[in-house]
Scaffold this motif. Structure first.
Motif, PDB file in Angstrom:
ATOM      1  N   CYS A 147      27.564  64.955  81.780  1.00 51.98           N
ATOM      2  CA  CYS A 147      26.515  65.491  80.732  1.00 51.98           C
ATOM      3  C   CYS A 147      26.955  66.595  80.511  1.00 51.98           C
ATOM      4  CB  CYS A 147      25.114  65.439  81.253  1.00 51.98           C
ATOM      5  SG  CYS A 147      24.429  63.764  81.215  1.00 51.98           S
TER       6      CYS A 147
ATOM      7  N   THR B 117      22.215  60.028  73.699  1.00 55.48           N
ATOM      8  CA  THR B 117      23.765  59.521  73.980  1.00 55.48           C
ATOM      9  C   THR B 117      24.675  59.794  72.842  1.00 55.48           C
ATOM     10  OG1 THR B 117      22.721  57.962  75.481  1.00 55.48           O
ATOM     11  CG2 THR B 117      24.993  57.860  75.329  1.00 55.48           C
ATOM     12  N   ARG B 118      25.632  60.599  72.950  1.00 54.21           N
ATOM     13  CA  ARG B 118      26.425  60.661  71.852  1.00 54.21           C
ATOM     14  C   ARG B 118      27.865  60.461  72.275  1.00 54.21           C
ATOM     15  NH1 ARG B 118      25.322  66.242  69.471  1.00 54.21           N
ATOM     16  NH2 ARG B 118      23.244  65.704  70.017  1.00 54.21           N
ATOM     17  N   SER B 119      28.887  60.207  71.137  1.00 52.73           N
ATOM     18  CA  SER B 119      30.285  60.374  71.572  1.00 52.73           C
ATOM     19  C   SER B 119      30.903  61.596  71.268  1.00 52.73           C
ATOM     20  CB  SER B 119      31.113  59.293  71.158  1.00 52.73           C
ATOM     21  OG  SER B 119      30.508  57.889  71.779  1.00 52.73           O
TER      22      SER B 119
ATOM     23  N   LYS C 145      31.486  59.177  76.062  1.00 49.64           N
ATOM     24  CA  LYS C 145      30.135  59.119  76.018  1.00 49.64           C
ATOM     25  C   LYS C 145      29.415  60.217  76.626  1.00 49.64           C
ATOM     26  CE  LYS C 145      28.274  54.760  76.579  1.00 49.64           C
ATOM     27  NZ  LYS C 145      27.160  53.824  76.800  1.00 49.64           N
ATOM     28  N   THR C 146      28.723  61.077  76.133  1.00 44.77           N
ATOM     29  CA  THR C 146      27.799  62.174  76.745  1.00 44.77           C
ATOM     30  C   THR C 146      26.497  62.190  76.532  1.00 44.77           C
ATOM     31  OG1 THR C 146      28.445  64.403  77.765  1.00 44.77           O
ATOM     32  CG2 THR C 146      28.777  64.124  75.532  1.00 44.77           C
ATOM     33  N   ARG C 147      26.066  63.332  77.059  1.00 44.94           N
ATOM     34  CA  ARG C 147      24.460  63.718  76.475  1.00 44.94           C
ATOM     35  C   ARG C 147      24.533  65.103  76.692  1.00 44.94           C
ATOM     36  NH1 ARG C 147      22.179  58.997  80.160  1.00 44.94           N
ATOM     37  NH2 ARG C 147      21.994  57.421  78.539  1.00 44.94           N
TER      38      ARG C 147
ATOM     39  N   ASP D 265      26.419  54.713  81.105  1.00 44.40           N
ATOM     40  CA  ASP D 265      25.861  55.908  80.547  1.00 44.40           C
ATOM     41  C   ASP D 265      26.189  57.244  81.425  1.00 44.40           C
ATOM     42  OD1 ASP D 265      25.005  54.581  78.357  1.00 44.40           O
ATOM     43  OD2 ASP D 265      23.157  54.337  79.127  1.00 44.40           O
TER      44      ASP D 265
ATOM     45  N   MET E 203      17.021  60.540  78.254  1.00 45.19           N
ATOM     46  CA  MET E 203      18.301  59.960  78.314  1.00 45.19           C
ATOM     47  C   MET E 203      18.833  59.256  77.155  1.00 45.19           C
ATOM     48  SD  MET E 203      18.613  61.731  81.458  1.00 45.19           S
ATOM     49  CE  MET E 203      20.382  61.567  81.861  1.00 45.19           C
ATOM     50  N   HIS E 204      18.229  58.218  77.177  1.00 46.68           N
ATOM     51  CA  HIS E 204      18.884  56.834  76.481  1.00 46.68           C
ATOM     52  C   HIS E 204      18.849  57.028  74.636  1.00 46.68           C
ATOM     53  CE1 HIS E 204      18.868  55.199  80.352  1.00 46.68           C
ATOM     54  NE2 HIS E 204      19.887  54.480  79.758  1.00 46.68           N
TER      55      HIS E 204
ATOM     56  N   CYS F 294      23.035  54.819  86.036  1.00 46.09           N
ATOM     57  CA  CYS F 294      22.897  53.897  84.800  1.00 46.09           C
ATOM     58  C   CYS F 294      23.190  52.334  85.242  1.00 46.09           C
ATOM     59  CB  CYS F 294      23.763  54.419  83.581  1.00 46.09           C
ATOM     60  SG  CYS F 294      23.646  52.994  82.299  1.00 46.09           S
TER      61      CYS F 294
END
Ligand code: PEP
Ligand code: MN
Length: 469
Positions: A427, A379-381, A387-389, A448, A375-376, A83
């Motif tokens: 992730c 994204t979540r927390s 922050k992860t995915r 990210d 990816m974008h 990122c």
């Protein structure tokens, strides 16, 4: 009369209407850094103005030829990397592991898609980051946000913007690209020995077996080509890897934009042509936050000869897409523009069809590359704020995107991933089944979350399998 590097000449220059490398300066601009010391900025850009190009127009034109094949459905585009690349990643092991991962993934995709794979790294210049706010709160204190190594440092003592970092970014880009070129010319990608592409860390037996099977297939095909003498016709010792980054800092991009001879001319009976190439990277994209049609970033990229990416997401009105294409690519060059779609797994089915229909029912039909960035939008927390995915969301957006393109009769020509060759835990999910508790084990991204080498390779297998179906 035109001026080529200060000399008046009647040489034909292909420039967009009313465009100059600095015409972006008269437009409104988003994400523009407020440098505390303008004199230091001028010193840095004056230095950059004198430095040689990082990439050559010949390479840019070669990439354009390959991207034309992607737009025509004859090749697949794999783009990936960090990122936010850091100056600290400019180390042989970090560069080579990312390179090997991209090579391995491309091998898997060549076999799966039965097409050539064009490889572009988010490497050798991906140093600038757009941020939701120029300031953030750390330990109860307001500090400037980290905006990427090209502007400031992540360490709290280095958050002040420092224009000299623009020059440092040039050096780190050049050193990274030098390492990539050296690794490739020394045979890191020798197709006759694809086992050499093996990544040290891939321990997962199932992935290893699948990969070995792909390698076995390729080795057999190459043996056959050698037997019939077909391997002499092509250069199988090397592969092409191109570089890319978000064209965010226009002062930097402008300094590296040069009026240069177009290598494809002169063909017989034609005069030499000149165009403006942004020599900071082969491929430049503009992000979700800076693609306003009447703003500075679109103004800048409409004038450069490089292939261009544009992020497209839930906030892109369908009507903007055609206006963007007409602005950036008025001559409708095939493969010039890559639309990098990033909606999120939950929204792609609702939003992508209208975007495809708008483009494919217009005069731009068949000219763009549709590339999925899964990816974008995902994204979540987690509850701890990290922050992860999720691997499953990423794959789900890819699957939905493939399905929608199939239904609409268009071609999904590529994928755009944030990944690293290192064994990070950023992730969740994948074959190691990383969960929330694992995230803190080796989370090193300042921006990210990236797929680690296993997750990225697995994603390549899943996409390849989808094409094989
Ligand atoms: C990125 O690619 O790192 C990025 C910031 O993406 P987007 O512009 O799509 O949000
Ligand atoms: Mn990102």
């Amino acid at each position: 009369m035109a001026s080529v590097n200060g000399v008046q000449t009647n040489i034909p220059i292909n420039t967009a209407d009313n465009w100059k490398p600095d015409s972006w300066r008269s437009k409104p601009i988003k994400q523009c850094p407020e440098y505390p010391d303008i004199k230091a900025l001028h010193k840095a850009t004056a230095e950059l103005d004198q430095l040689p190009p990082i990439v050559h127009p010949h390479e840019i034109e070669k990439l354009k030829q390959s991207l034309k094949e992607v737009a025509e459905g004859k090749a697949f585009l794999l783009q990936g990397g960090d990122c936010a690349e850091l100056f600290d990643y400019c180390r042989q092991d970090a560069i080579e592991s990312k390179l090997k991962l991209l090579l391995q993934m491309s091998l898997v995709l060549i076999r799966g898609t039965n097409r050539k794979v064009v490889r572009i790294g988010r490497m050798a210049g991906q140093y600038a980051k757009p941020r939701s706010s120029p300031m953030e709160t750390v330990d109860g204190k307001q500090v400037p946000s980290f905006r990427g190594d090209i502007l400031n440092g992540f360490d709290l003592s280095e958050r002040e913007l420092d224009p000299q970092r623009l020059v440092k970014a040039y050096s780190y880009s050049a050193a990274t690209l030098n390492c990539i070129r050296a690794a490739i010319s020394s045979g890191i990608a020798d197709l006759h020995r694809p086992m050499n592409w093996e990544l040290g860390h891939v321990q997962d037996e199932r992935l290893k077996a699948k990969y070995s099977e792909s390698v076995g297939f390729l080795t057999e095909a190459l043996r056959f080509m050698r037997t019939i003498g077909a391997d002499k016709a092509r250069n199988l010792e090397t592969v092409d890897i191109y570089t890319s980054h978000e064209g965010l800092l226009l002062e930097y991009e402008q300094s590296l934009t040069r009026l240069l001879a177009v290598p494809r001319y002169p063909a017989e009976g034609e005069t030499q042509k000149f165009e403006y190439y942004d020599t900071s990277a082969h491929f430049i994209w503009i992000g979700d936050r800076t693609r306003q049609i009447d703003h500075a970033h679109v103004e800048f990229i409409r004038g450069i000869a490089n292939p261009i990416g544009v992020k497209v997401g839930p906030t892109t009105p369908t009507s903007d897409l055609l206006e963007l294409l007409r602005t950036i690519n008025p001559s409708r060059e095939v493969g010039k523009v890559t639309l990098i779609t990033r909606y999120g797994a939950a929204k792609v089915r609702e939003l992508l069809p209208a975007h495809i229909r708008a483009v494919e029912s217009s005069e731009y039909r068949g000219t763009v590359i549709w590339q999925c960035d899964p990816m974008h939008g995902n994204t979540r927390s987690v509850s701890s704020g990290i922050k992860t995915r999720r691997f499953d969301d990423i794959f789900s957006e890819l699957q939905e995107t493939l399905a929608v393109h199939k239904e609409e009769g268009s071609y999904l020509g590529g994928m755009h991933l944030e990944l690293t060759g290192d064994a990070v835990t950023e992730c969740m999910g994948g074959s190691q089944n990383l969960d929330e508790g694992d995230l803190s084990t080796n989370y090193t991204s300042h921006c990210d979350p990236r797929l680690n080498e296993k997750q990225a390779l697995e994603m390549a297998f899943l996409v390849a399998d989808h094409y094989l179906e």
